[in-house]
Write a protein that holds these residues in place. Structure first.
Motif, mmCIF file in Angstrom:
data_model
loop_
_atom_site.group_PDB
_atom_site.id
_atom_site.type_symbol
_atom_site.label_atom_id
_atom_site.label_comp_id
_atom_site.label_asym_id
_atom_site.label_seq_id
_atom_site.Cartn_x
_atom_site.Cartn_y
_atom_site.Cartn_z
ATOM 1 N N UNK A 83 -14.408 10.224 -9.900
ATOM 2 C CA UNK A 83 -15.558 10.040 -10.783
ATOM 3 C C UNK A 83 -15.800 8.584 -11.167
ATOM 4 N N UNK A 84 -14.782 7.747 -11.039
ATOM 5 C CA UNK A 84 -14.965 6.326 -11.324
ATOM 6 C C UNK A 84 -15.638 5.593 -10.168
ATOM 7 N N UNK A 85 -15.519 6.133 -8.962
ATOM 8 C CA UNK A 85 -16.087 5.473 -7.783
ATOM 9 C C UNK A 85 -17.612 5.519 -7.839
ATOM 10 N N UNK A 125 0.858 -1.186 0.000
ATOM 11 C CA UNK A 125 0.000 0.000 0.000
ATOM 12 C C UNK A 125 0.899 1.242 0.000
ATOM 13 N N UNK A 126 0.759 2.082 -1.022
ATOM 14 C CA UNK A 126 1.540 3.313 -1.139
ATOM 15 C C UNK A 126 0.640 4.492 -0.778
ATOM 16 N N UNK A 127 1.078 5.287 0.187
ATOM 17 C CA UNK A 127 0.353 6.503 0.551
ATOM 18 C C UNK A 127 0.961 7.680 -0.208
ATOM 19 N N UNK A 128 0.098 8.464 -0.827
ATOM 20 C CA UNK A 128 0.527 9.627 -1.601
ATOM 21 C C UNK A 128 0.041 10.893 -0.915
ATOM 22 N N UNK A 129 0.877 11.925 -0.936
ATOM 23 C CA UNK A 129 0.469 13.201 -0.355
ATOM 24 C C UNK A 129 0.415 14.279 -1.446
ATOM 25 N N UNK A 130 -0.721 14.981 -1.503
ATOM 26 C CA UNK A 130 -0.871 16.147 -2.361
ATOM 27 C C UNK A 130 -0.859 17.376 -1.473
ATOM 28 N N UNK A 131 0.032 18.305 -1.749
ATOM 29 C CA UNK A 131 0.075 19.533 -0.957
ATOM 30 C C UNK A 131 -0.823 20.574 -1.632
ATOM 31 N N UNK A 132 -2.139 20.375 -1.422
ATOM 32 C CA UNK A 132 -3.148 21.167 -2.092
ATOM 33 C C UNK A 132 -3.462 20.564 -3.450
ATOM 34 N N UNK A 133 -4.504 21.054 -4.076
ATOM 35 C CA UNK A 133 -4.816 20.659 -5.450
ATOM 36 C C UNK A 133 -4.317 21.766 -6.355
ATOM 37 N N UNK A 179 -1.868 22.546 -9.646
ATOM 38 C CA UNK A 179 -1.203 21.939 -10.812
ATOM 39 C C UNK A 179 0.289 22.209 -10.820
ATOM 40 N N UNK A 180 0.716 23.251 -10.122
ATOM 41 C CA UNK A 180 2.143 23.542 -10.079
ATOM 42 C C UNK A 180 2.879 22.599 -9.132
ATOM 43 N N UNK A 181 2.160 22.046 -8.182
ATOM 44 C CA UNK A 181 2.769 21.113 -7.230
ATOM 45 C C UNK A 181 2.714 19.681 -7.752
ATOM 46 N N UNK A 182 1.562 19.249 -8.203
ATOM 47 C CA UNK A 182 1.381 17.889 -8.713
ATOM 48 C C UNK A 182 0.072 17.850 -9.499
ATOM 49 N N UNK A 183 0.100 17.159 -10.627
ATOM 50 C CA UNK A 183 -1.117 17.022 -11.426
ATOM 51 C C UNK A 183 -2.133 16.182 -10.662
ATOM 52 N N UNK A 184 -3.325 16.738 -10.459
ATOM 53 C CA UNK A 184 -4.327 16.012 -9.683
ATOM 54 C C UNK A 184 -5.431 15.428 -10.555
ATOM 55 N N UNK A 185 -5.202 15.356 -11.866
ATOM 56 C CA UNK A 185 -6.204 14.762 -12.757
ATOM 57 C C UNK A 185 -6.493 13.312 -12.408
ATOM 58 N N UNK A 186 -5.460 12.596 -11.944
ATOM 59 C CA UNK A 186 -5.672 11.190 -11.579
ATOM 60 C C UNK A 186 -6.608 11.064 -10.385
ATOM 61 N N UNK A 187 -6.547 12.040 -9.449
ATOM 62 C CA UNK A 187 -7.460 12.035 -8.308
ATOM 63 C C UNK A 187 -8.905 12.230 -8.767
ATOM 64 N N UNK A 209 -12.755 22.527 3.509
ATOM 65 C CA UNK A 209 -13.837 23.233 2.833
ATOM 66 C C UNK A 209 -13.374 23.782 1.484
ATOM 67 N N UNK A 210 -12.134 24.183 1.433
ATOM 68 C CA UNK A 210 -11.556 24.598 0.154
ATOM 69 C C UNK A 210 -11.511 23.406 -0.807
ATOM 70 N N UNK A 211 -11.148 22.237 -0.278
ATOM 71 C CA UNK A 211 -11.116 21.023 -1.101
ATOM 72 C C UNK A 211 -12.502 20.696 -1.653
ATOM 73 N N UNK A 212 -13.513 20.734 -0.795
ATOM 74 C CA UNK A 212 -14.867 20.381 -1.223
ATOM 75 C C UNK A 212 -15.378 21.342 -2.286
ATOM 76 N N UNK A 213 -15.126 22.610 -2.089
ATOM 77 C CA UNK A 213 -15.590 23.589 -3.063
ATOM 78 C C UNK A 213 -14.811 23.471 -4.379
ATOM 79 N N UNK A 214 -13.580 22.980 -4.282
ATOM 80 C CA UNK A 214 -12.766 22.772 -5.491
ATOM 81 C C UNK A 214 -13.318 21.620 -6.325
ATOM 82 N N UNK A 215 -13.733 20.543 -5.660
ATOM 83 C CA UNK A 215 -14.179 19.367 -6.417
ATOM 84 C C UNK A 215 -15.656 19.434 -6.812
ATOM 85 N N UNK A 216 -16.403 20.385 -6.234
ATOM 86 C CA UNK A 216 -17.862 20.421 -6.451
ATOM 87 C C UNK A 216 -18.230 20.418 -7.926
#
Length: 555
Positions: free
Chosen positions: A209-211, A186-194, A196-204, A328-335
């Motif tokens: 959306x697949x779930x 099991x590999x744990x990954x850390x995203x420091x915010x969503x 694009x300059x830090x890490x592409x979060x398209x896979x997230x 809350x920033x995360x939730x509003x980002x993915x909404x």
């Protein structure tokens, strides 16, 4: 072939999975199993350096030329200490090194065995993290080992880069190389915010959306957050939202709160059907033991924890992703990134939980708790002491605009009353405290203070001992240990409460309780703080609770 030691296999597999490429290997016997395993992984470029003092600085050079984390592996004893100057340099240059030290089993440290010294935390504050791996004997050991290694590797690049230390105790026999392949880990990954300059979060977002079965659990949060209307619908309809009273108003809609008893009422087939594919968590502690057990036995494929500090919190043993940002920033980002595909999953949970009745019990601590929650005037603050009190409150609905507070950071019973009085002193609304007798008497000096005033009302549930301890095996009336474990007593708060300026009320039966509740829960201003002491029979609530849960199983 690799070492048969599961801690070493986890370590090697996770180094590979996290993309480590360069490994500096120092000679020795205790670390031979680690060296042999790492040297046989094709993805690693290995370098042999005999002197650990040089090896550390050599690793610094390797990391500077390429930027990635570099492993240094040494044997036990003073070999580790020889790395200290290089680790100090790496710390202040912010260079990501992963020091792996082999060690003797803890039982042999300081027993005149060769090459032994206390190795955990040997570098003190000069590493970003130091972990000591367990020798794996059980599945829990292996999970713990996996989590520690993930944490340490992630920390090399968390809020700046730097060295970490992984200490690996290894028992005899050391030289068994029977594992044919590395395990799936099991590999744990850390995203420091969503970002694009830090890490592409398209896979997230793709995983999101697949779930098909998406669940969000909110832990303790001492605040009220109002979502803008544009976020409410896309967020609420796409997830099952579970939140205890301690979560307060921190979700975009109405949460399911009785999930603890709802899970206990499920048979195995239903539990499997209703388990999530994707679990998202934010907030602090959760009370429900049933939900913890449920998700540990039915782990989702993905568990994301959203936390501003980015720390690893693997409550259910299946954490895959940490997203370091305000929830809350995360939730509003993915909404507006959700695909809004039709799903019956939230409705399935809502319909099941609606079939679970609240307890309808005779006079008891449980029924008294439920009566007060229904009678609370809003707005007000409700303070729940730890142990039985916070669990009983979760069995009942709570009026809106009632703020809930509880010391769930460590869950100890000390200080519950003091915290509540501190809050009430700074508050201009009514503050209700529900507290058990042990929690009250251990913290009764809180009433010695002079800061509180007439907006404080304390409901003391007194059954002359620790009710929750009656659930432990062997706590029958003839048990010699029972008085010590349950802390039985015959103490009343009457004299102390009256001396401290409280209006004292007492109830020992249903009629007295109903009469006292009218005064106690009144929204009208009262000239004095009130303490209402409710007496119930020892062990009665435990019996009633067992019958209630049994009835749910038979529904």
């Amino acid at each position: 072939m690799y070492s048969d030691k599961k801690s070493i296999l986890q370590l090697a597999a996770l180094l590979k999975a996290h993309g480590v490429k360069k490994v500096v290997l120092c000679p020795g016997s205790r670390n031979a199993a680690i060296v042999h395993t790492l040297a046989n992984i094709e993805e690693f470029t290995c370098y042999s350096v005999t002197d650990e003092r040089s090896a550390g600085f050599f690793a610094i050079g390797l990391s500077l030329q390429g930027g990635g984390p570099v492993v240094i592996c040494c044997t036990s004893g003073s070999a580790l200490l020889n790395l200290h100057p290089a680790i100090a340099e790496a710390y202040y240059q912010q260079i990501p090194l992963i020091v792996i030290s082999a060690d003797r089993p803890a039982a042999w440290i300081g027993q005149m065995d060769g090459q032994t010294l206390p190795q955990p935390n040997a570098f003190g504050k000069l590493v970003k993290m130091s972990v000591n791996l367990p020798e794996v004997q059980t599945q829990e050991d292996e999970w713990y080992c996996n989590r520690l290694i993930n944490e340490a590797i992630l920390e090399t690049a968390h809020h700046g880069k730097g060295p970490v230390h992984i200490n690996v105790p290894i028992s005899e026999p050391i030289y068994r190389f029977t594992a044919k392949e590395l395990p799936e880990v099991r590999v744990i990954t850390r995203y420091q915010g969503l970002n694009v300059y830090d890490r592409n979060y398209n896979d997230l977002i793709e995983k999101l959306n697949k779930a098909n079965k998406r669940m969000i659990i909110v832990g303790q949060m001492n605040l009220i957050y109002y979502f803008e209307k544009k976020y409410v619908k896309p967020l609420y309809k796409n997830f099952v939202w579970l939140c205890e009273h301690l979560g307060n108003q921190t979700i975009p809609g109405i949460p399911i709160k009785n999930f603890d008893v709802a899970v206990s009422a499920m048979d195995e087939v239903r539990q499997e059907q209703m388990a999530p594919d994707l679990l998202i968590t934010y907030g602090g502690h959760m009370v429900s033991k049933q939900m913890k057990k449920y998700l540990r036995n039915h782990p989702p494929r993905e568990h994301w924890h959203i936390a501003a500090d980015g720390k690893i919190a693997d409550l259910f043993g299946c954490l895959t992703t940490v997203i370091e940002m305000d929830p809350f920033e995360f939730l509003e980002k993915i909404a507006f990134l959700l695909d809004n595909k039709p799903t019956n999953y939230p409705l399935t949970w809502e319909n099941w939980c609606k079939t679970i009745p609240e307890p309808a019990l005779p006079y008891s601590q449980i029924s008294v708790t439920g009566d007060l929650l229904k009678a609370l005037p809003a707005p007000c603050a409700l303070h729940l002491a730890n142990s039985s009190t916070v669990r009983y409150a979760q069995l009942f609905n709570l009026p809106p605009h009632v703020e809930v507070c509880c010391n769930r950071g460590v869950n100890g019973i000390e200080g519950s009353l003091s915290s509540a009085i501190g809050y009430a002193t700074a508050s201009d609304k009514l503050n209700f405290v529900i507290i058990g007798d042990l929690s009250f008497f251990i913290d009764m000096n809180a009433l010695w203070m002079t800061h509180y005033h007439h907006n404080l009302r304390i409901l003391l549930l007194n059954n002359e001992g620790g009710e929750i301890f009656h659930t432990l095996p062997g706590m029958d009336k003839n048990s010699k240990s029972r008085p010590f474990i349950t802390a039985e007593h015959q103490t009343s708060a009457k004299g102390w409460a009256e001396e401290r300026g409280f209006e004292y009320l007492k109830a020992s039966n249903e009629e007295e309780w109903k009469e006292a509740l009218v005064v106690f829960a009144s929204s009208e201003d009262h000239p004095q703080p009130i303490l209402l002491e409710v007496y119930t029979d020892k062990g009665e609530d435990t019996r009633l609770l067992r019958e209630y849960y049994k009835s749910l199983k038979n529904k």
